[in-house]
Design an enzyme around this catalytic site. Structure first.
Site, PDB file in Angstrom:
ATOM      1  N   GLU A  54       0.830  -1.214   0.000  1.00 26.35           N
ATOM      2  CA  GLU A  54       0.000   0.000   0.000  1.00 26.35           C
ATOM      3  C   GLU A  54       0.858   1.256   0.000  1.00 26.35           C
ATOM      4  O   GLU A  54       0.507   2.255  -0.619  1.00 26.35           O
ATOM      5  CB  GLU A  54      -0.967   0.024   1.174  1.00 26.35           C
ATOM      6  N   GLY A  78      -5.899   4.877  -0.551  1.00 23.07           N
ATOM      7  CA  GLY A  78      -6.223   3.498  -0.882  1.00 23.07           C
ATOM      8  C   GLY A  78      -7.674   3.203  -0.548  1.00 23.07           C
ATOM      9  O   GLY A  78      -8.170   3.608   0.505  1.00 23.07           O
ATOM     10  N   HIS A 114      -0.124 -14.232  -0.676  1.00 24.83           N
ATOM     11  CA  HIS A 114       1.175 -14.564  -0.092  1.00 24.83           C
ATOM     12  C   HIS A 114       1.604 -15.914  -0.652  1.00 24.83           C
ATOM     13  O   HIS A 114       0.971 -16.935  -0.395  1.00 24.83           O
ATOM     14  CB  HIS A 114       1.076 -14.575   1.435  1.00 24.83           C
ATOM     15  N   ARG A 154       5.087 -17.167  -0.874  1.00 25.37           N
ATOM     16  CA  ARG A 154       6.289 -17.777  -0.330  1.00 25.37           C
ATOM     17  C   ARG A 154       6.683 -17.000   0.912  1.00 25.37           C
ATOM     18  O   ARG A 154       6.579 -15.785   0.946  1.00 25.37           O
ATOM     19  CB  ARG A 154       7.413 -17.720  -1.365  1.00 25.37           C
ATOM     20  N   HIS A 187      -3.865   0.789 -14.201  1.00 27.69           N
ATOM     21  CA  HIS A 187      -4.833   1.761 -14.720  1.00 27.69           C
ATOM     22  C   HIS A 187      -4.622   3.097 -14.028  1.00 27.69           C
ATOM     23  O   HIS A 187      -4.552   3.154 -12.794  1.00 27.69           O
ATOM     24  CB  HIS A 187      -6.272   1.266 -14.459  1.00 27.69           C
ATOM     25  N   LEU A 188      -4.515   4.158 -14.811  1.00 29.10           N
ATOM     26  CA  LEU A 188      -4.373   5.500 -14.258  1.00 29.10           C
ATOM     27  C   LEU A 188      -5.513   6.374 -14.778  1.00 29.10           C
ATOM     28  O   LEU A 188      -5.389   7.032 -15.808  1.00 29.10           O
ATOM     29  CB  LEU A 188      -3.021   6.113 -14.639  1.00 29.10           C
ATOM     30  N   GLY A 189      -6.622   6.334 -14.062  1.00 28.67           N
ATOM     31  CA  GLY A 189      -7.777   7.121 -14.454  1.00 28.67           C
ATOM     32  C   GLY A 189      -7.819   8.461 -13.742  1.00 28.67           C
ATOM     33  O   GLY A 189      -6.997   8.762 -12.876  1.00 28.67           O
ATOM     34  N   HIS A 248      -9.699   7.176 -10.289  1.00 22.11           N
ATOM     35  CA  HIS A 248      -9.230   5.928  -9.673  1.00 22.11           C
ATOM     36  C   HIS A 248      -7.955   5.461 -10.359  1.00 22.11           C
ATOM     37  O   HIS A 248      -7.743   5.714 -11.544  1.00 22.11           O
ATOM     38  CB  HIS A 248     -10.282   4.813  -9.795  1.00 22.11           C
TER      39      HIS A 248
END
Length: 139
Positions: A62, A81, A88, A90, A105-107, A110
């Site tokens: 995050e 966020g 997960h 390993r 995605h770069l809106g 969002h």
């Protein structure tokens, strides 16, 4: 892709007195389409059995996605966020893990980010997807 220009030193300075600094996350690489950071597998980030805590992996994921999102915005826009998942794959037991964040995605309102976390042997330990909201004003 980046609209805000921040050096690695500036990004690491932004972490001062935050959870990011507390768990030892350090930004290590930024190129045209990705952001990377490391985090130690130590007493701050392991669970009682000595393995990297899944929550610590999510903190790294995050952190990377939110900061990358921030770097993709202009003006007073902020990024928060709104959804994160992590698989997960390993266990990591020692050393450093490395997170690599890339955009899916770069809106305008969002963003969706993919974060892969590797151990020191370059084995994939965790894959995460973060969805962020872009807010037009300061929080």
């Amino acid at each position: 892709m980046w609209k805000r220009e921040k050096s690695l030193a500036e990004l690491n300075q932004m972490s001062k007195d935050t959870m990011i600094e507390h768990v030892g996350i350090v930004y290590t690489k930024q190129d045209a389409d990705s952001l990377e950071a490391t985090m130690p597998v130590d007493h701050r980030t392991v669970q009682p059995f000595g393995l990297l805590h899944g929550g610590a992996s999510v903190v790294l994921a995050e952190t990377l996605g939110s900061v990358a999102g921030y770097l993709c915005c202009e003006g007073e826009s902020q990024v928060v966020g709104i959804d994160i998942n992590a698989n997960h794959l390993r266990a990591a037991k020692k050393g450093l893990v490395r997170g690599v964040c890339t955009a899916i995605h770069l809106g305008r309102t969002h963003q969706v980010w993919e974060i892969k976390i590797y151990d020191e042997a370059e084995r994939l330990c965790c894959i995460s997807r973060l969805t962020t909201a872009v807010l037009d004003k300061k929080l």
